[in-house]
Scaffold this active site. Sequence first.
Site, PDB file in Angstrom:
ATOM      1  N   ASP A  37      -0.048  42.649 -47.810  1.00 33.44           N
ATOM      2  CA  ASP A  37       1.065  41.830 -47.004  1.00 33.44           C
ATOM      3  C   ASP A  37       2.112  42.792 -47.458  1.00 33.44           C
ATOM      4  O   ASP A  37       2.483  43.319 -48.435  1.00 33.44           O
ATOM      5  CB  ASP A  37       1.353  40.585 -47.852  1.00 33.44           C
ATOM      6  CG  ASP A  37       2.718  39.730 -47.187  1.00 33.44           C
ATOM      7  OD1 ASP A  37       3.552  40.446 -46.743  1.00 33.44           O
ATOM      8  OD2 ASP A  37       2.443  38.634 -46.817  1.00 33.44           O
ATOM      9  N   GLN A 101       5.521  28.826 -41.758  1.00 38.01           N
ATOM     10  CA  GLN A 101       4.906  29.844 -40.952  1.00 38.01           C
ATOM     11  C   GLN A 101       5.706  30.783 -40.167  1.00 38.01           C
ATOM     12  O   GLN A 101       6.710  30.267 -39.599  1.00 38.01           O
ATOM     13  CB  GLN A 101       3.649  29.095 -39.932  1.00 38.01           C
ATOM     14  CG  GLN A 101       2.983  30.238 -39.252  1.00 38.01           C
ATOM     15  CD  GLN A 101       1.954  29.512 -38.286  1.00 38.01           C
ATOM     16  OE1 GLN A 101       2.123  28.276 -38.093  1.00 38.01           O
ATOM     17  NE2 GLN A 101       0.972  30.344 -37.684  1.00 38.01           N
ATOM     18  N   HIS A 107      -3.841  32.728 -40.203  1.00 35.78           N
ATOM     19  CA  HIS A 107      -4.200  33.784 -41.156  1.00 35.78           C
ATOM     20  C   HIS A 107      -3.719  32.899 -42.612  1.00 35.78           C
ATOM     21  O   HIS A 107      -3.367  31.829 -42.688  1.00 35.78           O
ATOM     22  CB  HIS A 107      -2.945  34.798 -41.096  1.00 35.78           C
ATOM     23  CG  HIS A 107      -1.548  34.245 -41.299  1.00 35.78           C
ATOM     24  ND1 HIS A 107      -0.752  33.753 -40.373  1.00 35.78           N
ATOM     25  CD2 HIS A 107      -0.617  34.501 -42.449  1.00 35.78           C
ATOM     26  CE1 HIS A 107       0.481  33.424 -40.763  1.00 35.78           C
ATOM     27  NE2 HIS A 107       0.419  33.897 -42.050  1.00 35.78           N
ATOM     28  N   PHE A 108      -4.690  33.337 -43.561  1.00 33.51           N
ATOM     29  CA  PHE A 108      -4.513  32.812 -44.864  1.00 33.51           C
ATOM     30  C   PHE A 108      -3.719  33.900 -45.848  1.00 33.51           C
ATOM     31  O   PHE A 108      -4.003  35.046 -45.733  1.00 33.51           O
ATOM     32  CB  PHE A 108      -5.965  32.736 -45.501  1.00 33.51           C
ATOM     33  CG  PHE A 108      -6.526  31.529 -44.745  1.00 33.51           C
ATOM     34  CD1 PHE A 108      -6.678  30.081 -45.661  1.00 33.51           C
ATOM     35  CD2 PHE A 108      -6.996  31.580 -43.533  1.00 33.51           C
ATOM     36  CE1 PHE A 108      -7.178  29.187 -44.912  1.00 33.51           C
ATOM     37  CE2 PHE A 108      -7.800  30.732 -43.168  1.00 33.51           C
ATOM     38  CZ  PHE A 108      -7.744  29.269 -43.724  1.00 33.51           C
ATOM     39  N   HIS A 109      -3.106  33.542 -46.991  1.00 37.61           N
ATOM     40  CA  HIS A 109      -2.527  34.368 -47.925  1.00 37.61           C
ATOM     41  C   HIS A 109      -3.279  34.077 -49.296  1.00 37.61           C
ATOM     42  O   HIS A 109      -3.671  33.250 -49.442  1.00 37.61           O
ATOM     43  CB  HIS A 109      -0.967  33.786 -48.264  1.00 37.61           C
ATOM     44  CG  HIS A 109      -0.128  33.946 -47.382  1.00 37.61           C
ATOM     45  ND1 HIS A 109       0.964  35.096 -47.219  1.00 37.61           N
ATOM     46  CD2 HIS A 109      -0.091  33.264 -46.203  1.00 37.61           C
ATOM     47  CE1 HIS A 109       1.543  34.766 -46.232  1.00 37.61           C
ATOM     48  NE2 HIS A 109       1.188  33.683 -45.399  1.00 37.61           N
TER      49      HIS A 109
END
Length: 143
Positions: A37, A101, A107-109
């Site tokens: 990220d 969001q 997507h996943f964090h």
Amino acid sequence: MSLHGTYDPDNIFAKIVCGEIPSVKVFEDDEVLAFMDAFPQSRGHLLVISKTSKARNVLEAEPKTLGRLIGAVQKAARAVTKALDPAGVVVTQFNGAPAGQSVFHLHFHVIPRYENEDLGRHGEGMADIEELKALAAKISAAL
């Protein structure tokens, strides 16, 4: 943006998948991409996205896509844990702007948590690219 709408093929993650925008990759295959990220909440924060789905959120995702993604999320979380030795790991996924969001591409964090370190705010403070590359290499080596 609300929970419902049309997928925008020009979103930043779609551009990363196409190679139009650079990213610091941790791992990828034909269906999934994991990358650092650029605005991390903690050291080692990475994202896991679908390279094939046009789902904007988990509510729109195909079950097969979700299965593939959650397997990749587990792989990423295990590698982060092995490489960086955090005290814990947060796995999160947002659906709709009111839920946090900001990119409307499924997507996943994966966010490592460290003792006595506060979690940064979502999307605040761009990371140093060289630091991201070093973290990605360390996490990739732990796969």
